[in-house]
Structures are given as structure tokens and as C-alpha cells.
Design a protein around this motif. Structure first.
Motif, PDB file in Angstrom:
ATOM      1  N   UNK A 166       0.784  -1.059  -0.023  1.00  0.00           N
ATOM      2  CA  UNK A 166       0.098   0.139  -0.071  1.00  0.00           C
ATOM      3  C   UNK A 166       0.999   1.210  -0.050  1.00  0.00           C
ATOM      4  N   UNK A 167       0.835   2.274  -1.090  1.00  0.00           N
ATOM      5  CA  UNK A 167       1.537   3.383  -1.153  1.00  0.00           C
ATOM      6  C   UNK A 167       0.927   4.287  -2.134  1.00  0.00           C
ATOM      7  N   UNK A 168       1.359   5.450  -2.156  1.00  0.00           N
ATOM      8  CA  UNK A 168       0.497   6.269  -3.106  1.00  0.00           C
ATOM      9  C   UNK A 168       1.028   6.093  -4.518  1.00  0.00           C
ATOM     10  N   UNK A 169       2.236   5.169  -4.680  1.00  0.00           N
ATOM     11  CA  UNK A 169       2.473   4.881  -6.120  1.00  0.00           C
ATOM     12  C   UNK A 169       1.891   3.327  -6.791  1.00  0.00           C
ATOM     13  N   UNK A 170       1.902   2.439  -5.590  1.00  0.00           N
ATOM     14  CA  UNK A 170       1.322   1.135  -5.815  1.00  0.00           C
ATOM     15  C   UNK A 170      -0.180   1.057  -5.741  1.00  0.00           C
ATOM     16  N   UNK A 171      -0.705   1.837  -4.828  1.00  0.00           N
ATOM     17  CA  UNK A 171      -2.392   1.613  -4.734  1.00  0.00           C
ATOM     18  C   UNK A 171      -2.941   3.129  -4.275  1.00  0.00           C
ATOM     19  N   UNK A 172      -2.703   4.014  -5.538  1.00  0.00           N
ATOM     20  CA  UNK A 172      -3.482   5.233  -5.208  1.00  0.00           C
ATOM     21  C   UNK A 172      -4.710   5.586  -4.903  1.00  0.00           C
ATOM     22  N   UNK A 173      -5.736   4.396  -5.233  1.00  0.00           N
ATOM     23  CA  UNK A 173      -7.091   4.707  -4.597  1.00  0.00           C
ATOM     24  C   UNK A 173      -7.167   4.330  -3.307  1.00  0.00           C
ATOM     25  N   UNK A 174      -6.470   3.238  -2.851  1.00  0.00           N
ATOM     26  CA  UNK A 174      -6.430   2.972  -1.487  1.00  0.00           C
ATOM     27  C   UNK A 174      -5.719   4.041  -0.754  1.00  0.00           C
ATOM     28  N   UNK A 175      -4.620   4.417  -0.978  1.00  0.00           N
ATOM     29  CA  UNK A 175      -3.940   5.703  -0.562  1.00  0.00           C
ATOM     30  C   UNK A 175      -4.854   6.916  -0.268  1.00  0.00           C
ATOM     31  N   UNK A 176      -5.542   7.076  -1.193  1.00  0.00           N
ATOM     32  CA  UNK A 176      -6.177   8.228  -1.342  1.00  0.00           C
ATOM     33  C   UNK A 176      -7.586   8.115  -0.369  1.00  0.00           C
ATOM     34  N   UNK A 177      -8.270   6.967  -0.087  1.00  0.00           N
ATOM     35  CA  UNK A 177      -9.124   6.722   0.892  1.00  0.00           C
ATOM     36  C   UNK A 177      -8.611   7.103   2.102  1.00  0.00           C
ATOM     37  N   UNK A 178      -7.629   6.114   2.463  1.00  0.00           N
ATOM     38  CA  UNK A 178      -6.883   6.403   3.771  1.00  0.00           C
ATOM     39  C   UNK A 178      -6.557   7.809   4.240  1.00  0.00           C
ATOM     40  N   UNK A 179      -5.801   8.780   3.258  1.00  0.00           N
ATOM     41  CA  UNK A 179      -5.381  10.078   3.561  1.00  0.00           C
ATOM     42  C   UNK A 179      -6.531  10.970   3.616  1.00  0.00           C
ATOM     43  N   UNK A 180      -7.544  10.957   2.730  1.00  0.00           N
ATOM     44  CA  UNK A 180      -8.614  11.775   2.773  1.00  0.00           C
ATOM     45  C   UNK A 180      -9.417  11.529   4.081  1.00  0.00           C
ATOM     46  N   UNK A 181      -9.665  10.386   4.394  1.00  0.00           N
ATOM     47  CA  UNK A 181     -10.489  10.262   5.778  1.00  0.00           C
ATOM     48  C   UNK A 181      -9.401  10.692   6.940  1.00  0.00           C
ATOM     49  N   UNK A 182      -8.189  11.054   6.892  1.00  0.00           N
ATOM     50  CA  UNK A 182      -7.379  11.189   8.000  1.00  0.00           C
ATOM     51  C   UNK A 182      -7.911  12.388   8.919  1.00  0.00           C
ATOM     52  N   UNK A 183      -8.201  13.719   8.096  1.00  0.00           N
ATOM     53  CA  UNK A 183      -8.603  14.688   8.976  1.00  0.00           C
ATOM     54  C   UNK A 183      -9.994  14.505   9.661  1.00  0.00           C
ATOM     55  N   UNK A 184     -10.644  13.707   9.137  1.00  0.00           N
ATOM     56  CA  UNK A 184     -12.056  13.388   9.695  1.00  0.00           C
ATOM     57  C   UNK A 184     -11.563  12.552  10.796  1.00  0.00           C
ATOM     58  N   UNK A 185     -10.904  11.513  11.021  1.00  0.00           N
ATOM     59  CA  UNK A 185     -10.669  10.906  12.106  1.00  0.00           C
ATOM     60  C   UNK A 185      -9.995  11.384  13.173  1.00  0.00           C
ATOM     61  N   UNK A 186      -8.928  12.116  12.698  1.00  0.00           N
ATOM     62  CA  UNK A 186      -8.127  12.843  13.935  1.00  0.00           C
ATOM     63  C   UNK A 186      -8.931  13.857  14.579  1.00  0.00           C
ATOM     64  N   UNK A 187      -9.660  14.598  13.671  1.00  0.00           N
ATOM     65  CA  UNK A 187     -10.336  16.086  14.272  1.00  0.00           C
ATOM     66  C   UNK A 187     -11.544  15.757  14.990  1.00  0.00           C
ATOM     67  N   UNK A 188     -12.043  14.778  14.589  1.00  0.00           N
ATOM     68  CA  UNK A 188     -13.317  14.350  15.479  1.00  0.00           C
ATOM     69  C   UNK A 188     -13.163  14.165  17.188  1.00  0.00           C
ATOM     70  N   UNK A 189     -11.558  14.060  17.391  1.00  0.00           N
ATOM     71  CA  UNK A 189     -11.366  13.667  18.926  1.00  0.00           C
ATOM     72  C   UNK A 189     -11.104  14.958  19.566  1.00  0.00           C
TER      73      UNK A 189
END
Length: 275
Positions: free
Chosen positions: A115-138
Motif C-alpha cells: 500500500x503506497x501512493x504509487x502502488x495503490x493510489x486509490x487505497x492511499x487516497x481513501x486513507x489519506x482523505x479520511x485522516x482529517x475526519x478521523x483525527x479532528x473528531x477527537x
């Protein structure tokens, strides 16, 4: 309104620091510009701030002085310190760096492919775009209680020395990293369902890395998981998240032939239960 001003007004301390570090912020309602194409930590999350689950409505107060829960936290902290500068400490240090392009790769061994920006850009995007939602909700609870972190009590080192002063000013309870790690594990369990148990377990370990790092108490980590689960549940009602989730599932089918670049045997040994 500038994102930097929004984060400051909300008192988002350390998570804002992690997200803002190394990025250029521009005045706009949309995502800010970034100095690196792989640094997507400042990208717009899926949810508007007001749509995030309210941690103040979900979580209890942190353990009180003299309580059995606080005694449990302190025992768990001592157990983490007893590991010393071990392989588990090294893995926890790697897990701490959310800014790294390799951050999403922490789940490669659990997924069974790179899993990486190069090997799996769609999975990487899902994880990175959800990061602010997950972190800031706390942050509702973080700002309400401003709990001191373990290293502030025990005086021992932590695995994020460059962020020590920032961490001192930021509430320990609950753990944003734990919310992110557990949320990622839950999402990836849907992307690769036959490895769901491993992925959720890696999400649990990603959060527990914060206890090993001496920057969070066990209850911080546990309640961070609860917030991570709440955010993932909310994300499922968002069309953008659903579209990215389906793209990640499609990508995973093709990625199964790509072996992880990290040493999975070494990682499994580091994560093995301590005697």
C-alpha cells in the motif's frame, strides 16, 4: 476562511500541527495547496466540520485521580516503558509519523500487498482523505479535559521528540492517532475482507503504538478507537467516501500480486504478544 485560522479558532493543537507541517495554506474554502504531491495530509476530508461525530456526546471523562481506571492506565504505561528501545518501539516510532508518504504503508503486511501512493493510489487516497475526519473528531473532548500525557508525568523519553513541546500543549485524551489507525483498519477490512481480522488488529496496534511511544495512556488509545469507529460509520453515508471505497476495492483485486516492500516477518515479531 483560511484553514489555518479555522483550526486555530477550534483549538486543534497538535493535530493541526501534524497536518499543517510542511504545507502551504491558501485562503480558500476548499483544500489548501501543498508543497509536496505526496503530502496529502492537509487535503479536505470527506466531512464538513459540523458533520463530524461529537466526541463530547460519545465519550466519558478521562479516568479520575485515585480511580481503578487511572491505576490501570499507569500500569499499562509502565509495561510500555519496560519494552525499552525494542523492535516494538521502532515500529511505534514509524507509526507516529502521519506526514510520511509511507504512513499508509503501515497496513501493507496486514493487507498482504503493498500500500503506497504509487502502488495503490486509490487505497492511499481513501486513507489519506479520511485522516482529517478521523483525527479532528477527537478534539471536542481533547479541548474539554486537556489531559496531561504520560511523558509529562513520568519524565521518560517519547518517540516523537520533535513534537514534544507541541504535545505538551495538546490534550492526551482521546488519541487522534488511535482513531486514525482503527478507522483505517475498519475501512481496509471492507476493502480486503478476507484479511479483515489482520487489518483490524493492525489498526488496534497502530493506536497502541502511542502507549508504547509514551505519549498516550491506555484509556486514551481505547477511546480513540471508539471515535474512529464512529467516524467510519458516519463516512458510510457520504457519497464521496462511498465512491472512493468502491475504487479502493477494485484496486485491491489487482494489487494482490504485489508483495509488501517491508519486512513482514520482522513486523509480526514486533507485534507478537509480550510474555
Amino acid at each position: 476562511m483560511m484553514m489555518a485560522r479555522t483550526l486555530h479558532a477550534a483549538g486543534l493543537g497538535t493535530m493541526a500541527g501534524f497536518l499543517l507541517a510542511g504545507a502551504t495554506v491558501v485562503a480558500a474554502d476548499g483544500p489548501p495547496a501543498m508543497t509536496s504531491p505526496v503530502n496529502t495530509l492537509l487535503a479536505q476530508g470527506y466531512l464538513a466540520r459540523e458533520a463530524l461525530p461529537d466526541s463530547l456526546s460519545i465519550l466519558p471523562a478521562p479516568p479520575a485521580e485515585g480511580s481503578a481506571a487511572l491505576a490501570r492506565d499507569r500500569e499499562a504505561s509502565k509495561a510500555g516503558l519496560a519494552l525499552g528501545k525494542s523492535a516494538r518501539w521502532a515500529l511505534a516510532t514509524a507509526d507516529a509519523d502521519l506526514r510520511s508518504p509511507a504512513a499508509t504503508g503501515a497496513f501493507s503486511c496486514a493487507a498482504g500487498f503493498e500500500i503506497s501512493p504509487q502502488a495503490t493510489p486509490a487505497i492511499d487516497r481513501l486513507m489519506r482523505r479520511s485522516l482529517p475526519d478521523l483525527g479532528l473528531a477527537t478534539y471536542g473532548v481533547k479541548e474539554r479535559y486537556k489531559r496531561a500525557r504520560p511523558f509529562m508525568e513520568n519524565g521518560e523519553a517519547n518517540c516523537s521528540p520533535d513534537y514534544t513541546e507541541m504535545l505538551r500543549k495538546d490534550g492526551s485524551y482521546p488519541s487522534g492517532h488511535s482513531a486514525i489507525g482503527f478507522g483505517w483498519g475498519l475501512m481496509l477490512a471492507e476493502v480486503v475482507p478476507d484479511r479483515a481480522a489482520r487489518l483490524v488488529a493492525r489498526g488496534v496496534a497502530f493506536g497502541d503504538s502511542r502507549r508504547i511511544c509514551n505519549v498516550h495512556w491506555l484509556s486514551d488509545v481505547e477511546q480513540g478507537r471508539l471515535m474512529g469507529a464512529a467516524v467510519v460509520a458516519r463516512l458510510h453515508a457520504d457519497p464521496g467516501f462511498q465512491a472512493d471505497l468502491q475504487a479502493a476495492k477494485a484496486e485491491a483485486a489487482a494489487a494482490r500480486s504485489t508483495a509488501p516492500s517491508r519486512n513482514c516477518t520482522q513486523e509480526e515479531a514486533a507485534l507478537a504478544p509480550q510474555p
